[in-house]
Motif scaffolding. Structure first.
Motif, PDB file in Angstrom:
ATOM      1  N   ARG A 259       0.853  -1.184   0.000  1.00  0.00           N
ATOM      2  CA  ARG A 259       0.000   0.000   0.000  1.00  0.00           C
ATOM      3  C   ARG A 259       0.893   1.239   0.000  1.00  0.00           C
ATOM      4  O   ARG A 259       2.055   1.172   0.373  1.00  0.00           O
ATOM      5  CB  ARG A 259      -0.914   0.005   1.238  1.00  0.00           C
ATOM      6  N   PRO A 260       0.359   2.374  -0.411  1.00  0.00           N
ATOM      7  CA  PRO A 260       1.173   3.593  -0.431  1.00  0.00           C
ATOM      8  C   PRO A 260       1.358   4.157   0.967  1.00  0.00           C
ATOM      9  O   PRO A 260       0.751   3.690   1.940  1.00  0.00           O
ATOM     10  CB  PRO A 260       0.341   4.542  -1.310  1.00  0.00           C
ATOM     11  N   GLY A 261       2.202   5.151   1.058  1.00  0.00           N
ATOM     12  CA  GLY A 261       2.365   5.877   2.326  1.00  0.00           C
ATOM     13  C   GLY A 261       3.669   5.634   3.017  1.00  0.00           C
ATOM     14  O   GLY A 261       3.954   6.279   4.032  1.00  0.00           O
ATOM     15  N   GLY A 262       4.479   4.720   2.528  1.00  0.00           N
ATOM     16  CA  GLY A 262       5.738   4.447   3.204  1.00  0.00           C
ATOM     17  C   GLY A 262       6.721   5.598   3.078  1.00  0.00           C
ATOM     18  O   GLY A 262       6.822   6.242   2.040  1.00  0.00           O
ATOM     19  N   ARG A 263       7.419   5.872   4.132  1.00  0.00           N
ATOM     20  CA  ARG A 263       8.452   6.912   4.100  1.00  0.00           C
ATOM     21  C   ARG A 263       9.551   6.531   5.081  1.00  0.00           C
ATOM     22  O   ARG A 263       9.318   5.816   6.050  1.00  0.00           O
ATOM     23  CB  ARG A 263       7.887   8.288   4.454  1.00  0.00           C
ATOM     24  N   ILE A 264      10.725   7.022   4.836  1.00  0.00           N
ATOM     25  CA  ILE A 264      11.863   6.761   5.710  1.00  0.00           C
ATOM     26  C   ILE A 264      12.265   8.072   6.374  1.00  0.00           C
ATOM     27  O   ILE A 264      12.510   9.062   5.676  1.00  0.00           O
ATOM     28  CB  ILE A 264      13.053   6.184   4.928  1.00  0.00           C
ATOM     29  N   PRO A 265      12.313   8.113   7.701  1.00  0.00           N
ATOM     30  CA  PRO A 265      12.809   9.334   8.344  1.00  0.00           C
ATOM     31  C   PRO A 265      14.269   9.579   7.971  1.00  0.00           C
ATOM     32  O   PRO A 265      14.964   8.696   7.475  1.00  0.00           O
ATOM     33  CB  PRO A 265      12.669   9.020   9.845  1.00  0.00           C
ATOM     34  N   SER A 266      14.714  10.794   8.211  1.00  0.00           N
ATOM     35  CA  SER A 266      16.108  11.124   7.927  1.00  0.00           C
ATOM     36  C   SER A 266      17.034  10.241   8.756  1.00  0.00           C
ATOM     37  O   SER A 266      16.647   9.700   9.800  1.00  0.00           O
ATOM     38  CB  SER A 266      16.369  12.598   8.252  1.00  0.00           C
ATOM     39  N   GLY A 267      18.271  10.096   8.300  1.00  0.00           N
ATOM     40  CA  GLY A 267      19.247   9.299   9.028  1.00  0.00           C
ATOM     41  C   GLY A 267      19.526   9.882  10.403  1.00  0.00           C
ATOM     42  O   GLY A 267      19.360  11.088  10.644  1.00  0.00           O
ATOM     43  N   THR A 268      19.941   9.020  11.302  1.00  0.00           N
ATOM     44  CA  THR A 268      20.249   9.449  12.658  1.00  0.00           C
ATOM     45  C   THR A 268      21.680   9.977  12.701  1.00  0.00           C
ATOM     46  O   THR A 268      22.622   9.255  12.380  1.00  0.00           O
ATOM     47  CB  THR A 268      20.092   8.280  13.649  1.00  0.00           C
ATOM     48  N   SER A 269      21.827  11.235  13.089  1.00  0.00           N
ATOM     49  CA  SER A 269      23.143  11.866  13.051  1.00  0.00           C
ATOM     50  C   SER A 269      24.075  11.230  14.075  1.00  0.00           C
ATOM     51  O   SER A 269      23.649  10.789  15.150  1.00  0.00           O
ATOM     52  CB  SER A 269      23.022  13.369  13.332  1.00  0.00           C
ATOM     53  N   ARG A 270      25.368  11.200  13.738  1.00  0.00           N
ATOM     54  CA  ARG A 270      26.363  10.657  14.656  1.00  0.00           C
ATOM     55  C   ARG A 270      26.426  11.486  15.931  1.00  0.00           C
ATOM     56  O   ARG A 270      26.656  10.952  17.016  1.00  0.00           O
ATOM     57  CB  ARG A 270      27.723  10.610  13.954  1.00  0.00           C
ATOM     58  N   ALA A 271      26.189  12.803  15.826  1.00  0.00           N
ATOM     59  CA  ALA A 271      26.212  13.653  17.022  1.00  0.00           C
ATOM     60  C   ALA A 271      25.122  13.232  18.003  1.00  0.00           C
ATOM     61  O   ALA A 271      25.340  13.191  19.225  1.00  0.00           O
ATOM     62  CB  ALA A 271      26.040  15.121  16.633  1.00  0.00           C
ATOM     63  N   TRP A 272      23.932  12.897  17.470  1.00  0.00           N
ATOM     64  CA  TRP A 272      22.827  12.460  18.337  1.00  0.00           C
ATOM     65  C   TRP A 272      23.157  11.115  18.966  1.00  0.00           C
ATOM     66  O   TRP A 272      22.954  10.905  20.160  1.00  0.00           O
ATOM     67  CB  TRP A 272      21.536  12.375  17.523  1.00  0.00           C
ATOM     68  N   ILE A 273      23.682  10.202  18.175  1.00  0.00           N
ATOM     69  CA  ILE A 273      24.045   8.883  18.702  1.00  0.00           C
ATOM     70  C   ILE A 273      25.108   9.018  19.783  1.00  0.00           C
ATOM     71  O   ILE A 273      25.021   8.382  20.846  1.00  0.00           O
ATOM     72  CB  ILE A 273      24.539   7.969  17.569  1.00  0.00           C
ATOM     73  N   ASP A 274      26.108   9.864  19.554  1.00  0.00           N
ATOM     74  CA  ASP A 274      27.170  10.052  20.548  1.00  0.00           C
ATOM     75  C   ASP A 274      26.610  10.631  21.836  1.00  0.00           C
ATOM     76  O   ASP A 274      26.999  10.229  22.942  1.00  0.00           O
ATOM     77  CB  ASP A 274      28.264  10.965  19.988  1.00  0.00           C
ATOM     78  N   ALA A 275      25.680  11.583  21.708  1.00  0.00           N
ATOM     79  CA  ALA A 275      25.076  12.178  22.912  1.00  0.00           C
ATOM     80  C   ALA A 275      24.280  11.134  23.683  1.00  0.00           C
ATOM     81  O   ALA A 275      24.364  11.061  24.924  1.00  0.00           O
ATOM     82  CB  ALA A 275      24.180  13.359  22.514  1.00  0.00           C
ATOM     83  N   MET A 276      23.521  10.294  22.980  1.00  0.00           N
ATOM     84  CA  MET A 276      22.743   9.270  23.655  1.00  0.00           C
ATOM     85  C   MET A 276      23.641   8.220  24.279  1.00  0.00           C
ATOM     86  O   MET A 276      23.339   7.684  25.355  1.00  0.00           O
ATOM     87  CB  MET A 276      21.767   8.624  22.669  1.00  0.00           C
ATOM     88  N   THR A 277      24.766   7.924  23.639  1.00  0.00           N
ATOM     89  CA  THR A 277      25.703   6.950  24.199  1.00  0.00           C
ATOM     90  C   THR A 277      26.228   7.424  25.543  1.00  0.00           C
ATOM     91  O   THR A 277      26.314   6.654  26.508  1.00  0.00           O
ATOM     92  CB  THR A 277      26.869   6.709  23.227  1.00  0.00           C
TER      93      THR A 277
END
Length: 448
Positions: A259-277
């Motif tokens: 069915r239609p409607g699929g979308r992919i959010p933007s990639g997860t930035s390395r800065a965000w991943i590093d902050a969460m780590t």
């Protein structure tokens, strides 16, 4: 990380008054409860969206490093267990293998043969932590014993990117943690042994996500594994070759997703991943972890994120403000709840937040609000087979019923929670600690 998700209210409880209600120590414990190992539900997103997820999961490592080709086992797969794995965990493994056969259509079975494709070795948790302090459990290629792993450290033997086909894999799990933690390790590591090696924070419906919200393999995960082992694919294929075949594979095995409607959010930035780590890790100071979580929230806001990443950053920030600034913690949990409330696909995420919000409503002596928060979350936690979360929500609701004066219903629910709590927390002493913490949250009424 799983203890971060489930037990975040404990710091708040530790600051409260001693319990004034019924003494939980005197409760008669039932047998440990276990789930039947059913699927939490089918994949629900459009195939076009999940096809892009498949490529990101299959052709990248968590570090962001690209994998040159698809690798999988070719032919029937056998699994052997080594070490002191309890009967409950062996039963959980058998249920998982049944799901893999029935849902992912993978030819996989247990064996005692020495030449098994996958060897699961159970070891004391302290042994695993000495080797991998940030991992509850892990999977590696080509080696199948702890001794072989130690001998192969810092060599190309353990490099997934050098594989062209999977033949031998080792999984190392702790033998002396709670039954739920062992089961969760079995699900996540066996799935990675078979298929995707990446984790994506953007995924709302998968164990392939470092937020660790999902405890067991989801319908999405089983769909990914079924596609991984579709006859149209084989080891050694490039990302383009797999991409060309995926639409037809997903159309055939998941017609509801056409069915239609699929979308992919933007990639997860390395800065965000590093902050969460930093925020989720245990090595930095509490102020630095709070700053890191706030930075992750700000990065997500600047990028216009909604959904699971936005919610998880707020959740982490709220968790880290408990014991420091209760007002900021509550605001963060409400923000996380709004993020997760945008779609039913993140109901289980909202159920984790419900534990936090229930603590605040008990502090406010608002039993109706506590019941309203916990009732739907209990249903969701049961569907997603998270016994630790389920038992905590039941305990909170039991306290709210007591507060309303319905002590018989409160005690009945409290007793029902104990079997699930034994599975989620491991021992009676741990369960009693949880009961006492929750009983201590509500401030006593002033003398009349």
């Amino acid at each position: 990380m799983r203890r971060f998700v489930v037990l975040a209210f404990a710091v708040l409880a530790a600051c409260a008054q001693p319990p004034s209600g019924p003494d939980p120590v005197r409760l008669t414990f039932p047998e440990m409860q276990r789930f039947a190992g059913a699927s939490p539900g089918p994949a629900t997103r459009p195939n076009s969206e999940m096809a892009l997820d498949f490529i990101d999961l299959a052709f990248r490592m968590e570090s962001g490093r690209e994998l040159p080709v698809l690798t999988r086992f070719e032919g029937p797969i056998t699994v052997r267990v080594v070490g002191p794995l309890g009967q409950a965990s062996r039963d959980d493994l058998a249920a998982l293998l049944r799901r893999l056969r029935n849902e992912a259509r993978i030819d996989i079975s247990l064996t005692n043969a020495a030449d098994a494709n996958i060897v699961i070795e159970a070891l004391p948790n302290r042994t695993i932590q000495r080797a991998a302090p940030n991992a509850a459990c892990f999977v590696v290629p080509r080696v199948q014993s702890w001794a072989a792993l130690r001998a192969a450290r810092d060599t190309p033997t353990l490099d997934w990117a050098t594989l062209r086909q999977r033949d031998k894999v080792g999984i190392f799990i702790p033998s002396d943690v709670t039954p739920q933690e062992i089961r969760d390790c079995l699900h996540e590591e066996l799935a990675q042994a078979l298929g995707p090696l990446n984790d994506l924070y953007r995924l709302p419906d998968s164990v392939f996500n470092d937020d660790n919200i999902h405890a067991v393999l989801t319908g999405f995960d089983m769909l990914m594994l079924r596609a991984y082992y579709a006859p149209d694919l084989r080891s050694g294929m490039s990302a383009q070759q797999v991409s060309d075949r995926l639409p037809g594979i997903l159309s055939r095995i998941n017609p509801r997703g056409q069915r239609p409607g699929g979308r992919i959010p933007s990639g997860t930035s390395r800065a965000w991943i590093d902050a969460m780590t930093v925020a989720l890790g245990g090595r930095a100071s509490e102020p630095r972890r709070r700053q890191a979580a706030a930075r992750a929230v700000a990065i997500g806001q600047s990028l216009g994120w909604t959904g699971p990443r936005e919610g998880f950053a707020h959740y982490a920030y709220g968790r880290l403000q408990i014991g420091n600034d209760a007002t900021l913690a509550l605001g963060a949990f409400n923000a996380a709840n709004r993020s997760y409330g945008q779609s039913p696909i993140t109901n289980i995420h909202a159920a984790h937040v419900a534990v936090q919000l229930a603590a605040f409503t008990l502090i406010a002596r608002d039993p109706e609000a506590t019941i309203a928060i916990t009732a739907p979350a209990i249903t969701v936690a049961r569907q997603h087979e998270n016994a630790a979360l389920l038992s905590l929500l039941m305990m909170f609701q039991a306290e709210a019923l007591d507060m309303k004066g319905d002590t018989d219903a409160g005690m009945a629910l409290r007793l029902d929670s104990l079997g699930w709590a034994l599975y989620g927390f491991g021992t009676r002493d741990e369960v009693i600690d949880r009961l006492n913490e929750i009983a201590s949250i509500a401030p006593p009424l002033p003398p009349s």
